[in-house]
Design a protein around this motif. Structure first.
Motif, PDB file in Angstrom:
ATOM      1  N   VAL A  87       0.846  -1.192   0.000  1.00 47.56           N
ATOM      2  CA  VAL A  87       0.000   0.000   0.000  1.00 47.56           C
ATOM      3  C   VAL A  87       0.879   1.239   0.000  1.00 47.56           C
ATOM      4  CG1 VAL A  87      -1.833   1.226   1.231  1.00 47.56           C
ATOM      5  CG2 VAL A  87      -1.720  -1.263   1.352  1.00 47.56           C
ATOM      6  N   ASN A  88       0.560   2.167  -0.899  1.00 51.94           N
ATOM      7  CA  ASN A  88       1.220   3.464  -0.872  1.00 51.94           C
ATOM      8  C   ASN A  88       0.635   4.273   0.281  1.00 51.94           C
ATOM      9  OD1 ASN A  88       2.756   2.888  -3.116  1.00 51.94           O
ATOM     10  ND2 ASN A  88       1.383   3.922  -4.542  1.00 51.94           N
ATOM     11  N   PRO A  89       1.425   5.147   0.913  1.00 55.04           N
ATOM     12  CA  PRO A  89       0.941   5.866   2.087  1.00 55.04           C
ATOM     13  C   PRO A  89      -0.106   6.931   1.789  1.00 55.04           C
ATOM     14  CG  PRO A  89       3.088   6.674   1.475  1.00 55.04           C
ATOM     15  CD  PRO A  89       2.806   5.476   0.601  1.00 55.04           C
ATOM     16  N   ASP A  90      -0.329   7.250   0.526  1.00 53.71           N
ATOM     17  CA  ASP A  90      -1.351   8.240   0.185  1.00 53.71           C
ATOM     18  C   ASP A  90      -2.652   7.571  -0.263  1.00 53.71           C
ATOM     19  OD1 ASP A  90      -0.415   7.294  -2.248  1.00 53.71           O
ATOM     20  OD2 ASP A  90      -0.410   9.258  -3.219  1.00 53.71           O
ATOM     21  N   THR A  91      -2.781   6.281   0.000  1.00 52.61           N
ATOM     22  CA  THR A  91      -3.972   5.527  -0.385  1.00 52.61           C
ATOM     23  C   THR A  91      -4.955   5.452   0.779  1.00 52.61           C
ATOM     24  OG1 THR A  91      -2.680   4.175  -1.910  1.00 52.61           O
ATOM     25  CG2 THR A  91      -4.790   3.284  -1.198  1.00 52.61           C
ATOM     26  N   VAL A  92      -6.222   5.693   0.473  1.00 45.13           N
ATOM     27  CA  VAL A  92      -7.288   5.506   1.444  1.00 45.13           C
ATOM     28  C   VAL A  92      -8.189   4.408   0.886  1.00 45.13           C
ATOM     29  CG1 VAL A  92      -9.263   6.550   2.599  1.00 45.13           C
ATOM     30  CG2 VAL A  92      -7.163   7.867   2.273  1.00 45.13           C
ATOM     31  N   LEU A  93      -8.272   3.312   1.618  1.00 45.78           N
ATOM     32  CA  LEU A  93      -9.024   2.146   1.168  1.00 45.78           C
ATOM     33  C   LEU A  93     -10.475   2.210   1.642  1.00 45.78           C
ATOM     34  CD1 LEU A  93      -6.217  -0.282   2.207  1.00 45.78           C
ATOM     35  CD2 LEU A  93      -6.890   0.170  -0.144  1.00 45.78           C
ATOM     36  N   PRO A  94     -11.423   1.808   0.798  1.00 42.85           N
ATOM     37  CA  PRO A  94     -12.822   1.800   1.239  1.00 42.85           C
ATOM     38  C   PRO A  94     -13.080   0.635   2.191  1.00 42.85           C
ATOM     39  CG  PRO A  94     -12.683   0.992  -1.002  1.00 42.85           C
ATOM     40  CD  PRO A  94     -11.307   1.448  -0.616  1.00 42.85           C
ATOM     41  N   PRO A 120     -17.353  -3.945 -16.512  1.00 44.38           N
ATOM     42  CA  PRO A 120     -18.487  -3.857 -15.581  1.00 44.38           C
ATOM     43  C   PRO A 120     -18.018  -4.069 -14.145  1.00 44.38           C
ATOM     44  CG  PRO A 120     -18.953  -5.371 -17.404  1.00 44.38           C
ATOM     45  CD  PRO A 120     -17.510  -4.984 -17.508  1.00 44.38           C
ATOM     46  N   PRO A 121     -18.557  -3.309 -13.197  1.00 43.86           N
ATOM     47  CA  PRO A 121     -18.127  -3.445 -11.805  1.00 43.86           C
ATOM     48  C   PRO A 121     -18.534  -4.793 -11.209  1.00 43.86           C
ATOM     49  CG  PRO A 121     -19.964  -1.941 -11.970  1.00 43.86           C
ATOM     50  CD  PRO A 121     -19.565  -2.286 -13.375  1.00 43.86           C
ATOM     51  N   GLY A 122     -17.708  -5.266 -10.281  1.00 41.91           N
ATOM     52  CA  GLY A 122     -18.042  -6.455  -9.526  1.00 41.91           C
ATOM     53  C   GLY A 122     -17.768  -7.774 -10.213  1.00 41.91           C
ATOM     54  N   ILE A 123     -17.210  -7.757 -11.402  1.00 43.02           N
ATOM     55  CA  ILE A 123     -16.941  -9.001 -12.105  1.00 43.02           C
ATOM     56  C   ILE A 123     -15.444  -9.277 -12.067  1.00 43.02           C
ATOM     57  CG2 ILE A 123     -16.990 -10.170 -14.330  1.00 43.02           C
ATOM     58  CD1 ILE A 123     -19.496  -8.584 -14.997  1.00 43.02           C
ATOM     59  N   ALA A 124     -15.080 -10.388 -11.459  1.00 48.32           N
ATOM     60  CA  ALA A 124     -13.682 -10.807 -11.465  1.00 48.32           C
ATOM     61  C   ALA A 124     -13.395 -11.421 -12.829  1.00 48.32           C
ATOM     62  CB  ALA A 124     -13.442 -11.819 -10.353  1.00 48.32           C
ATOM     63  N   ARG A 125     -12.244 -11.125 -13.367  1.00 52.16           N
ATOM     64  CA  ARG A 125     -11.906 -11.668 -14.677  1.00 52.16           C
ATOM     65  C   ARG A 125     -10.407 -11.820 -14.804  1.00 52.16           C
ATOM     66  NH1 ARG A 125     -10.245  -8.609 -18.794  1.00 52.16           N
ATOM     67  NH2 ARG A 125      -9.748  -6.477 -18.339  1.00 52.16           N
ATOM     68  N   SER A 126     -10.004 -12.581 -15.783  1.00 48.92           N
ATOM     69  CA  SER A 126      -8.596 -12.813 -16.036  1.00 48.92           C
ATOM     70  C   SER A 126      -7.980 -11.581 -16.699  1.00 48.92           C
ATOM     71  CB  SER A 126      -8.441 -14.023 -16.957  1.00 48.92           C
ATOM     72  OG  SER A 126      -7.100 -14.257 -17.236  1.00 48.92           O
ATOM     73  N   VAL A 127      -6.827 -11.157 -16.208  1.00 48.22           N
ATOM     74  CA  VAL A 127      -6.117 -10.030 -16.787  1.00 48.22           C
ATOM     75  C   VAL A 127      -4.631 -10.369 -16.862  1.00 48.22           C
ATOM     76  CG1 VAL A 127      -7.757  -8.262 -16.035  1.00 48.22           C
ATOM     77  CG2 VAL A 127      -5.882  -8.910 -14.545  1.00 48.22           C
ATOM     78  N   PRO A 128      -3.883  -9.778 -17.823  1.00 57.08           N
ATOM     79  CA  PRO A 128      -2.468 -10.114 -17.941  1.00 57.08           C
ATOM     80  C   PRO A 128      -1.583  -9.445 -16.895  1.00 57.08           C
ATOM     81  CG  PRO A 128      -3.118  -8.573 -19.656  1.00 57.08           C
ATOM     82  CD  PRO A 128      -4.368  -8.949 -18.915  1.00 57.08           C
ATOM     83  N   TRP A 129      -2.030  -8.342 -16.293  1.00 57.77           N
ATOM     84  CA  TRP A 129      -1.259  -7.659 -15.250  1.00 57.77           C
ATOM     85  C   TRP A 129      -2.211  -6.859 -14.385  1.00 57.77           C
ATOM     86  CZ3 TRP A 129      -1.381  -2.316 -15.109  1.00 57.77           C
ATOM     87  CH2 TRP A 129      -1.822  -1.661 -16.266  1.00 57.77           C
ATOM     88  N   LEU A 130      -1.730  -6.512 -13.211  1.00 61.28           N
ATOM     89  CA  LEU A 130      -2.522  -5.702 -12.282  1.00 61.28           C
ATOM     90  C   LEU A 130      -1.774  -4.446 -11.918  1.00 61.28           C
ATOM     91  CD1 LEU A 130      -3.737  -8.475  -9.839  1.00 61.28           C
ATOM     92  CD2 LEU A 130      -5.114  -7.269 -11.513  1.00 61.28           C
ATOM     93  N   CYS A 131      -2.518  -3.418 -11.591  1.00 57.54           N
ATOM     94  CA  CYS A 131      -1.907  -2.171 -11.140  1.00 57.54           C
ATOM     95  C   CYS A 131      -1.119  -2.431  -9.861  1.00 57.54           C
ATOM     96  CB  CYS A 131      -2.994  -1.142 -10.889  1.00 57.54           C
ATOM     97  SG  CYS A 131      -2.343   0.402 -10.266  1.00 57.54           S
ATOM     98  N   GLY A 132       0.075  -1.897  -9.792  1.00 58.91           N
ATOM     99  CA  GLY A 132       0.904  -2.103  -8.609  1.00 58.91           C
ATOM    100  C   GLY A 132       0.913  -0.917  -7.682  1.00 58.91           C
ATOM    101  N   ALA A 133       0.009   0.035  -7.863  1.00 60.17           N
ATOM    102  CA  ALA A 133       0.064   1.252  -7.063  1.00 60.17           C
ATOM    103  C   ALA A 133      -0.771   1.176  -5.795  1.00 60.17           C
ATOM    104  CB  ALA A 133      -0.411   2.439  -7.893  1.00 60.17           C
ATOM    105  N   VAL A 134      -1.474   0.108  -5.599  1.00 62.59           N
ATOM    106  CA  VAL A 134      -2.266   0.014  -4.377  1.00 62.59           C
ATOM    107  C   VAL A 134      -1.299  -0.230  -3.308  1.00 62.59           C
ATOM    108  CG1 VAL A 134      -4.042  -1.257  -3.159  1.00 62.59           C
ATOM    109  CG2 VAL A 134      -4.260  -0.831  -5.562  1.00 62.59           C
TER     110      VAL A 134
END
Length: 192
Positions: free
Chosen positions: A115-122, A178-192
């Motif tokens: 987690v980056n220190p400027d992240t606010v998680l819901p 569409p929100p709420g649907i898990a799906r296969s992706v080749p990479w994920l954002c690493g900024a969380v």
């Protein structure tokens, strides 16, 4: 400040993952998560980040480890004195990856959340991520990253191509899934 949507995307070879219970934990599994918060001169943002982690991981075994990369402000002291971080690791400032690796090496739980220190998680978003990670075919999970204006940042798109690069340069947003649907992706954002 960044925020993370509760919209979930996972690396898997399935298009959909099984449903997540109302508590966010599938089949009662508590995988145990170490949240590694990488900081450097983050006194103004680290406390809201650490506070949001508690509620975001409600019901899970959460260890919060702050890895401070030689801050010259009060970041380390604030994190430790707040009682929101179980442990503080102070390291030489050799960049984000080196600090993340140092934190990962000292984690005591099954899963890692950087987690980056400027992240606010819901609320409950880490609980939802953990539910997806409990699936045996999921290797990684990420939330949708939003900038300070609430716009989605790139995540899980096809590997960068000329059109991807040009769209980023002129700031034309790609299609959102569409929100709420898990799906296969080749990479994920690493900024969380």
């Amino acid at each position: 400040m960044r925020s993370v949507s509760t919209e979930m995307y996972t690396i898997t070879d399935q298009e959909r993952i099984g449903s997540v219970s109302a508590s966010g934990v599938s089949d009662g599994v508590d995988p145990g998560i170490t949240a590694v918060v990488i900081t450097h001169n983050s006194a103004g943002t680290v406390l809201p980040c650490l506070r949001s982690l508690r509620e975001a991981a409600s019901g899970l075994s959460l260890e919060t480890l702050v890895v401070d990369a030689h801050s010259t402000d009060q970041t380390a002291e604030l994190a430790l004195e707040s009682g929101l971080a179980e442990r503080l690791l102070e390291v030489e400032n050799r960049g984000f990856a080196a600090a993340a690796n140092a934190g990962a090496a000292r984690a005591h739980r099954s899963f890692l959340l950087f987690v980056n220190p400027d992240t606010v998680l819901p609320p409950h978003c880490v609980t939802t991520l953990a539910a997806h990670l409990a699936h045996p075919r999921v290797a990684a999970a990420s939330g949708l990253l939003l900038d300070r204006h609430g716009r989605a940042e790139p995540w899980g798109e096809p590997f960068p191509s000329l059109s991807w690069y040009l769209r980023r340069r002129i700031r034309v947003p790609g299609p959102l899934r569409p929100p709420g649907i898990a799906r296969s992706v080749p990479w994920l954002c690493g900024a969380v």
